[in-house]
Design an enzyme around this catalytic site. Sequence first.
Site, mmCIF file in Angstrom:
data_model
loop_
_atom_site.group_PDB
_atom_site.id
_atom_site.type_symbol
_atom_site.label_atom_id
_atom_site.label_comp_id
_atom_site.label_asym_id
_atom_site.label_seq_id
_atom_site.Cartn_x
_atom_site.Cartn_y
_atom_site.Cartn_z
ATOM 1 N N GLN A 1 -7.934 -8.771 6.034
ATOM 2 C CA GLN A 1 -8.234 -7.880 7.170
ATOM 3 C C GLN A 1 -9.623 -7.267 7.057
ATOM 4 O OE1 GLN A 1 -5.361 -7.909 5.509
ATOM 5 N NE2 GLN A 1 -3.619 -7.306 6.771
ATOM 6 N N ASP B 1 0.579 3.240 7.141
ATOM 7 C CA ASP B 1 1.676 2.647 7.915
ATOM 8 C C ASP B 1 2.862 3.590 7.983
ATOM 9 O OD1 ASP B 1 -0.008 0.257 6.887
ATOM 10 O OD2 ASP B 1 1.147 -0.447 8.613
ATOM 11 N N ASN C 1 0.577 2.021 2.711
ATOM 12 C CA ASN C 1 -0.554 1.375 3.390
ATOM 13 C C ASN C 1 -0.762 0.004 2.741
ATOM 14 O OD1 ASN C 1 -2.664 1.548 5.437
ATOM 15 N ND2 ASN C 1 -4.095 1.552 3.739
ATOM 16 N N LYS C 2 -1.703 -0.741 3.274
ATOM 17 C CA LYS C 2 -1.965 -2.114 2.821
ATOM 18 C C LYS C 2 -1.987 -2.205 1.295
ATOM 19 C CE LYS C 2 -2.134 -5.026 4.707
ATOM 20 N NZ LYS C 2 -0.860 -5.780 4.849
ATOM 21 N N ARG D 1 8.602 -6.175 11.905
ATOM 22 C CA ARG D 1 7.899 -5.706 10.699
ATOM 23 C C ARG D 1 8.517 -4.357 10.306
ATOM 24 N NH1 ARG D 1 1.615 -6.236 10.126
ATOM 25 N NH2 ARG D 1 2.218 -6.489 7.938
ATOM 26 N N ARG E 1 -1.648 -6.577 14.734
ATOM 27 C CA ARG E 1 -1.259 -5.900 13.504
ATOM 28 C C ARG E 1 -1.927 -4.540 13.460
ATOM 29 N NH1 ARG E 1 -5.732 -5.218 12.265
ATOM 30 N NH2 ARG E 1 -5.027 -4.014 10.510
ATOM 31 N N GLY E 2 -1.584 -3.763 12.441
ATOM 32 C CA GLY E 2 -2.062 -2.383 12.378
ATOM 33 C C GLY E 2 -0.958 -1.507 12.974
ATOM 34 N N ALA E 3 -0.624 -0.407 12.256
ATOM 35 C CA ALA E 3 0.569 0.377 12.614
ATOM 36 C C ALA E 3 0.590 0.856 14.076
ATOM 37 C CB ALA E 3 0.703 1.539 11.637
HETATM 38 O O1 MRU Z 1 -0.494 -5.800 7.556
HETATM 39 P P1 MRU Z 1 -1.355 -5.009 8.494
HETATM 40 O O2 MRU Z 1 -2.669 -5.647 8.787
HETATM 41 O O3 MRU Z 1 -0.606 -4.631 9.762
HETATM 42 O O4 MRU Z 1 -1.636 -3.671 7.705
HETATM 43 C C1 MRU Z 1 -2.423 -2.685 8.325
HETATM 44 C C2 MRU Z 1 -2.689 -1.512 7.472
HETATM 45 O O5 MRU Z 1 -2.220 -1.401 6.366
HETATM 46 C C3 MRU Z 1 -3.492 -0.409 8.090
HETATM 47 O O6 MRU Z 1 -4.220 0.274 7.108
HETATM 48 C C4 MRU Z 1 -2.542 0.594 8.789
HETATM 49 O O7 MRU Z 1 -1.656 -0.073 9.634
HETATM 50 C C5 MRU Z 1 -3.285 1.607 9.562
HETATM 51 S S1 MRU Z 1 -4.074 0.943 10.990
HETATM 52 C C6 MRU Z 1 -4.763 2.234 11.832
#
Ligand code: MRU
Length: 346
Positions: A196, A237, A247-248, A89, A46-48
Amino acid sequence: MHFKNILWENDKVIILDQRCLPEKEVYHTYQSAEEIARSIRDMEIRGAPAIGIAGAYGMALAAQNYPGNSFQEFCETLDQAVKILAASRPTAVNLKWSLARIQRIYHSSQGQDISVIQKKILEEAHQILSEDKDLCEKIGRIGASELESGVNVLTYCNTGALATGGWGTALAVFYYAVADKKKIHVYVPETRPYLQGARLTSWELDKNKIPHTLITDNMCAFLMKKKEIHSVWVGADRIVANGDVANKVGTYALALLAKYHQIPFYVAAPYSTIDMEISSGQEIPIEERPALEMKSIQGKMIAPEETPVWNPAFDITPHDLITAIVTEKGFAYPSFYQSLKELYRV
Ligand code: MRU
């Protein structure tokens, strides 16, 4: 860095299962684009930026698995893999960006041997990974210039090595500040419902010996009131043309709190997260995750089975709550439309 979140080994993709952290470091080996799509959807990775990298390697597997020698059929098979991976996603634009990069490679390779195109696709996937590592370093160094020794900072979710191909985005800012011998203290909200912050960011900061304190998400306002917080640093994201940021979920609330307490609010992200094709945050598709992710913790129900749930994975932070966006090219300031255009000369 003491771990790799994703790697290509012996024509297979190996992914660190982030759902098992911090308890265990479990790796899975995958051999098809469908398996990678499932791994992304189920949040093993996970993470963009990291899901962008995983998508590219998923395409390398799809290419490698094609047994025939018809260019048209090869393209159709790969276009189908793009659809499956893109649907895993919807919010982070990095996934679509990396899939488009791979698509350009094969669609422009008519007349070449399939084996040559397969090799070019794998090279592009490696390139996306190594480029992201460089982007993280640049963002980290540029962002760290904003921090003085002795400050308390607040982050959200996980934006570190687990979420990218390098040291991270917002977390890279902290890593490079510490590498510059600055003393910082990081406050880490746990980031419900997927945790997270608690499970991943605390784990990373602990491994890298960065002083940090875990809080629950609903403590952020009181933290800003009671402790001297110098700045808030989050990842993204998707950042759209007017500077609105997906973002999250919970990022928007943090930005509002930061504004009220007059604390600078920074968003750190590479160009692969910027989507100039969308003009405002309202147009960003927001993923909704399964109800069970909210109603249970590690297999144990914490709410009645029948209770209805709304579980958006992301929210939109309006651009007027953001102090600056830190990219690999430098800082973008309001007005972001102009500033982003100047940074990227688009
Ligand atoms: O649902 P996730 O864990 O994929 O969400 C991640 C985030 O929101 C991060 O802040 C974002 O992807 C940036 S990661 C460098």
